[in-house]
Design an enzyme around this catalytic site. Structure first.
Site, mmCIF file in Angstrom:
data_model
loop_
_atom_site.group_PDB
_atom_site.id
_atom_site.type_symbol
_atom_site.label_atom_id
_atom_site.label_comp_id
_atom_site.label_asym_id
_atom_site.label_seq_id
_atom_site.Cartn_x
_atom_site.Cartn_y
_atom_site.Cartn_z
ATOM 1 N N GLY A 78 0.851 -1.184 0.000
ATOM 2 C CA GLY A 78 0.000 0.000 0.000
ATOM 3 C C GLY A 78 0.884 1.229 0.000
ATOM 4 O O GLY A 78 1.846 1.316 0.772
ATOM 5 N N ASN A 96 3.758 2.047 2.759
ATOM 6 C CA ASN A 96 5.150 2.059 2.312
ATOM 7 C C ASN A 96 5.814 3.405 2.587
ATOM 8 O O ASN A 96 6.963 3.479 3.039
ATOM 9 C CB ASN A 96 5.230 1.766 0.815
ATOM 10 C CG ASN A 96 4.760 0.370 0.457
ATOM 11 O OD1 ASN A 96 4.678 -0.508 1.304
ATOM 12 N ND2 ASN A 96 4.447 0.165 -0.802
ATOM 13 N N ASN A 150 5.030 11.002 -10.955
ATOM 14 C CA ASN A 150 6.009 10.403 -11.863
ATOM 15 C C ASN A 150 5.693 10.906 -13.273
ATOM 16 O O ASN A 150 4.791 11.725 -13.478
ATOM 17 C CB ASN A 150 6.024 8.877 -11.762
ATOM 18 C CG ASN A 150 4.714 8.229 -12.194
ATOM 19 O OD1 ASN A 150 3.895 8.831 -12.895
ATOM 20 N ND2 ASN A 150 4.509 6.988 -11.783
ATOM 21 N N LYS A 166 14.850 5.594 -13.259
ATOM 22 C CA LYS A 166 16.301 5.458 -13.317
ATOM 23 C C LYS A 166 16.996 6.727 -13.810
ATOM 24 O O LYS A 166 18.227 6.845 -13.742
ATOM 25 C CB LYS A 166 16.693 4.285 -14.204
ATOM 26 C CG LYS A 166 16.278 4.428 -15.655
ATOM 27 C CD LYS A 166 16.664 3.190 -16.448
ATOM 28 C CE LYS A 166 16.250 3.334 -17.911
ATOM 29 N NZ LYS A 166 16.617 2.121 -18.700
ATOM 30 N N GLY A 174 16.327 9.643 -12.419
ATOM 31 C CA GLY A 174 16.346 10.567 -11.287
ATOM 32 C C GLY A 174 15.056 11.343 -11.162
ATOM 33 O O GLY A 174 13.958 10.772 -11.211
ATOM 34 N N ASP A 199 13.627 -5.174 -7.051
ATOM 35 C CA ASP A 199 12.179 -5.002 -6.989
ATOM 36 C C ASP A 199 11.891 -3.506 -6.985
ATOM 37 O O ASP A 199 12.166 -2.818 -6.010
ATOM 38 C CB ASP A 199 11.625 -5.668 -5.731
ATOM 39 C CG ASP A 199 10.102 -5.649 -5.663
ATOM 40 O OD1 ASP A 199 9.483 -4.944 -6.487
ATOM 41 O OD2 ASP A 199 9.535 -6.315 -4.781
ATOM 42 N N ASP A 213 7.365 5.151 -3.533
ATOM 43 C CA ASP A 213 6.985 5.297 -2.131
ATOM 44 C C ASP A 213 8.217 5.549 -1.258
ATOM 45 O O ASP A 213 8.171 6.361 -0.322
ATOM 46 C CB ASP A 213 6.267 4.037 -1.640
ATOM 47 C CG ASP A 213 4.995 3.769 -2.422
ATOM 48 O OD1 ASP A 213 4.401 4.735 -2.931
ATOM 49 O OD2 ASP A 213 4.600 2.591 -2.529
ATOM 50 N N GLY A 223 10.426 -6.688 -1.908
ATOM 51 C CA GLY A 223 9.249 -6.266 -1.160
ATOM 52 C C GLY A 223 9.136 -4.753 -1.119
ATOM 53 O O GLY A 223 10.087 -4.056 -0.773
#
Length: 407
Positions: free
Chosen positions: A141, A145, A287, A326, A328, A349, A355, A390
């Site tokens: 979540g 996170n 993002n 990746k 930045g 991962d 988060d 994770g």
């Protein structure tokens, strides 16, 4: 040394056992100025969250405790019914030292999802059945996170969450009790499942795809948020995302903004009503895909990113940070543009990278770092997070400091 305050003892015990791997009851009792019986009781409480294992005369660290805590079914809750709180007296995971460097306070309004993770070679196509190389069940979540990341970045963190009335809720509390939160504020949703997500991690593409069922995450009431006002008003930073119902996010953002608290909104997952919230946001952290949704256009070049940041800023946000994976991130404050490069990392991962960035960034702003310094720290933090399996498996502050000084 004489310490009678249980939380402080737990913090010290965990900081010591993380360094030494095991502790002795008699030595701890002498050093802390309490009885052997008190120490044994402390160790039993710490054992209940799956972080340590007791043996005759002492205790030892549990290896891979993050996974084990989430698997255990027996939990012990401490309830304060005046606010519907579920809080824990156990606050000792990954504490650097008893004196506690944390000064900044972060309030996170957020989600909790049980993540069903499948690692695959390539993402599944329509109509296709594929075999996963590995699967596991983990806490997740975006809100959870980010709150964990805030703790690991050494901020005093309050986390408000709404869980269902199912077995996933029990596992959620089991996990959250092992995190060094100042307070866990849990509002329970009757006859409603806890949020869940299916996460696919592609080995070949080094990326992830996520399907979320929000469940109780979108059941916050007006009274729930009002119950949080006291904690929000005492915070330095308010952080939230879009996995909760918009009415709750809006109400909390308005209050934090009116209280002159720095507000950070991570507009993920994207929803059109993000635009209605921007007037109360000091720092927006989309993002690239989310930034495209906000401006209603494609971003493919450096100039596109620059123009998008200015476009978003003109919608009323004081600071815009567009995260670029990746590559930045890009920062614009209304005057200056700056690109921050990512730290080199070996991707294991990537599902919690955003988060990790947001939680760590909020923590460092709360602790007094300027925005650009906090971005650099958050980039280093996120680079370590993607090297761990994770989404909730966040790196410790010491490891971040090491990466900051070695890259």
């Amino acid at each position: 040394m004489f310490i009678t305050y249980k939380i402080q003892r737990h913090k010290f015990i965990m900081s010591l056992i993380l360094k030494e791997k095991n502790v002795q009851v008699s030595s701890l009792a002498r050093y802390l100025g309490v009885t052997d019986r008190t120490i044994r009781r402390d160790l039993q409480e710490l054992e209940s969250i799956g972080r340590i294992k007791c043996f005759h005369g002492g205790a030892e660290l549990v290896v891979n405790a993050e996974h084990e805590m989430y698997k255990k079914g027996n939990i012990s809750l401490h309830r304060d019914m005046t606010l519907g709180l579920i809080s824990s007296n156990i606050k000792g995971i990954l504490m650097s030292e008893l004196s506690n460097e944390c000064n900044g306070k972060v309030f996170v309004l957020g989600s909790f999802n049980t993540d069903l993770v499948y690692r695959v070679d390539d993402f599944v196509k329509s109509g296709q059945t594929i075999q996963a190389t590995k699967s596991y069940c983990l806490p997740g979540g975006k809100g959870s996170n980010q709150a964990v990341a805030s703790v690991m970045a050494q901020a005093k963190t309050h986390f408000a969450v709404k869980l269902g009335d199912d077995e996933f809720a029990k596992k959620a509390i089991q996990f959250l009790k092992g995190i060094m939160f100042e307070q866990i504020i849990n509002f329970e949703a009757d006859n409603c499942p806890t949020g869940s997500a299916v996460v696919m991690v592609s080995e070949n593409e080094g990326d992830n795809a996520i399907i979320i069922y929000p469940g109780a995450n979108q059941m916050f009431s007006e009274q729930d948020i009002i119950s949080c006002y006291g904690f929000i008003s005492e915070s330095d930073v308010f952080l939230t995302q879009m996995e909760n119902n918009t009415s709750a996010i809006s109400q909390a953002l308005r209050f934090a903004h009116a209280s002159d608290i720095t507000t950070i909104l991570n507009p993920a997952p994207w929803r059109a009503d993000v635009s209605d919230l921007l007037q109360w946001v000091d720092i927006l952290t989309p993002n690239l895909t989310e930034a495209e949704s906000i401006i209603g256009g494609v971003i493919s070049t450096k100039d596109d990113i620059k123009n998008a940041a200015e476009n978003i800023y003109n919608k009323g946000v004081k600071n815009v940070i567009i995260t670029l994976g990746k590559e930045g991130c890009w920062y614009f404050n209304g005057v200056n543009h700056r690109h921050f490069s990512a730290f080199t990392a070996v991707n294991i991962d990537t599902s919690g990278a955003g988060d990790a960035f947001n939680g760590a960034f909020a923590a460092r702003v709360a602790k007094g770092d300027d925005i650009e310094t906090a971005i650099i720290y958050a980039n280093a933090f996120a680079s370590l997070a993607v090297e761990r399996e994770g989404a909730a498996n966040m790196p410790p502050h010491d490891a971040v400091n090491k990466r900051l000084h070695t890259q």
